[in-house]
Scaffold this active site. Structure first.
Site, PDB file in Angstrom:
ATOM      1  N   LYS A   1      76.896  14.325  85.874  1.00 47.49           N
ATOM      2  CA  LYS A   1      77.124  15.749  85.643  1.00 47.49           C
ATOM      3  C   LYS A   1      77.930  16.322  86.801  1.00 47.49           C
ATOM      4  O   LYS A   1      77.569  16.155  87.971  1.00 47.49           O
ATOM      5  CB  LYS A   1      75.798  16.517  85.530  1.00 47.49           C
ATOM      6  CG  LYS A   1      75.996  18.015  85.281  1.00 47.49           C
ATOM      7  CD  LYS A   1      74.672  18.743  85.133  1.00 47.49           C
ATOM      8  CE  LYS A   1      74.021  19.077  86.452  1.00 47.49           C
ATOM      9  NZ  LYS A   1      74.717  20.191  87.178  1.00 47.49           N
TER      10      LYS A   1
ATOM     11  N   LYS B   1      79.044  26.108  82.106  1.00 44.97           N
ATOM     12  CA  LYS B   1      78.270  27.202  81.491  1.00 44.97           C
ATOM     13  C   LYS B   1      79.139  28.412  81.140  1.00 44.97           C
ATOM     14  O   LYS B   1      78.871  29.542  81.577  1.00 44.97           O
ATOM     15  CB  LYS B   1      77.126  27.637  82.401  1.00 44.97           C
ATOM     16  CG  LYS B   1      76.144  26.541  82.785  1.00 44.97           C
ATOM     17  CD  LYS B   1      75.042  27.084  83.683  1.00 44.97           C
ATOM     18  CE  LYS B   1      74.018  26.049  84.081  1.00 44.97           C
ATOM     19  NZ  LYS B   1      74.571  25.058  85.046  1.00 44.97           N
TER      20      LYS B   1
ATOM     21  N   ARG C   1      68.723  15.606  92.868  1.00 45.84           N
ATOM     22  CA  ARG C   1      68.232  15.303  94.207  1.00 45.84           C
ATOM     23  C   ARG C   1      67.212  14.173  94.295  1.00 45.84           C
ATOM     24  O   ARG C   1      67.205  13.454  95.304  1.00 45.84           O
ATOM     25  CB  ARG C   1      67.678  16.589  94.847  1.00 45.84           C
ATOM     26  CG  ARG C   1      68.791  17.481  95.370  1.00 45.84           C
ATOM     27  CD  ARG C   1      68.346  18.897  95.647  1.00 45.84           C
ATOM     28  NE  ARG C   1      68.132  19.654  94.413  1.00 45.84           N
ATOM     29  CZ  ARG C   1      67.979  20.960  94.364  1.00 45.84           C
ATOM     30  NH1 ARG C   1      68.012  21.674  95.485  1.00 45.84           N
ATOM     31  NH2 ARG C   1      67.802  21.581  93.217  1.00 45.84           N
TER      32      ARG C   1
END
Length: 238
Positions: free
Chosen positions: A33, A62, A215
């Site tokens: 991503k 978005k 993460r």
């Protein structure tokens, strides 16, 4: 072997960090991503690099604008050859319908493969306190399902939603509908800025089709080992 249900979030703003991670993860990850932080920093360079490495890309920008502006923006982004693009479902049925119709027409005209188009429902960082503060009267899950059904009605391929709403969306929208879930955290890993979360196995059992994980992999001491551990857990759910 890569599990294509895993999408690793490249939450960086420097190409050298992207390259180091992609090289470290190697063949165990096939999907990445690219979000605002990275794309706004290095632009098309990162898409070109990932495509050269035979990776699929979810370009997570978005879009949320008036219908024609959002649609034309998506048509421009489709030329990059990414696999998934997204908009905000709260932009309205008309925006989503205009976007998917123009995207499919443009890619058919140019011969470019049409990326999947999905819609963000409610950001996974939003908890009930934030939700109430912006004047919402319904509960979060009810609104997420409403937006998912509107997204399907507009003809899009799926939604972005938290794993906590995935089961309700799957029941409302059927088996072919994509449900891409951020907010996935292996046991014992910090939640960071996510509020509505689940572990990988539970997210898939709830109905998620793809898991976006950043993460817990990218900030791990051994990203390759962290990714393999997550994939091993995911493989228990088919």
């Amino acid at each position: 072997m890569a599990d294509e249900r895993l999408i690793v979030a490249l939450d960086f703003h420097e190409m050298d960090k992207v390259q180091a991670l992609v090289e470290n993860l190697g063949d165990c990850v096939s999907y990445y991503k690219v979000g605002m932080e990275l794309f706004y920093s290095v632009g098309v360079e990162v898409i070109t690099y990932l495509k050269q490495q035979n990776k699929e890309v979810f370009l997570d920008l978005k879009l949320h604008d008036i219908p024609n502006t959002a649609a034309r923006g998506l048509c421009s982004l489709a030329r990059l050859g990414v696999s998934i693009l997204n908009v905000h479902a709260s932009g309205s049925y008309t925006m989503m319908k205009t976007a998917i119709d123009q995207l499919r027409q443009e890619t058919a005209r140019t011969g470019i493969p049409c990326p999947k188009l999905i819609a963000v429902t409610v950001l996974t960082s939003i908890d009930q306190t934030d939700w109430t503060a912006i004047g919402q009267k319904t509960n979060i899950q009810e609104q997420v399902v409403r937006l998912a059904k509107l997204t399907k009605q507009a003809g899009l391929d799926g939604v972005v939603a938290s794993p906590q709403e995935a089961q309700a969306i799957r029941q409302a929208c059927g088996e072919e509908f994509m449900i891409v879930t951020p907010g996935v955290r292996p046991s014992g890993v910090a939640t960071n800025d996510q509020s509505r979360i689940a572990v990988p196995m539970q997210a898939l059992k709830n109905g998620a089709s793809h898991l976006v994980i950043g993460r817990p992999i990218t900030a791990a001491k051994d990203p390759h080992a962290a990714a393999l551990a997550i994939i091993k857990e995911m493989e228990m759910v088919r």
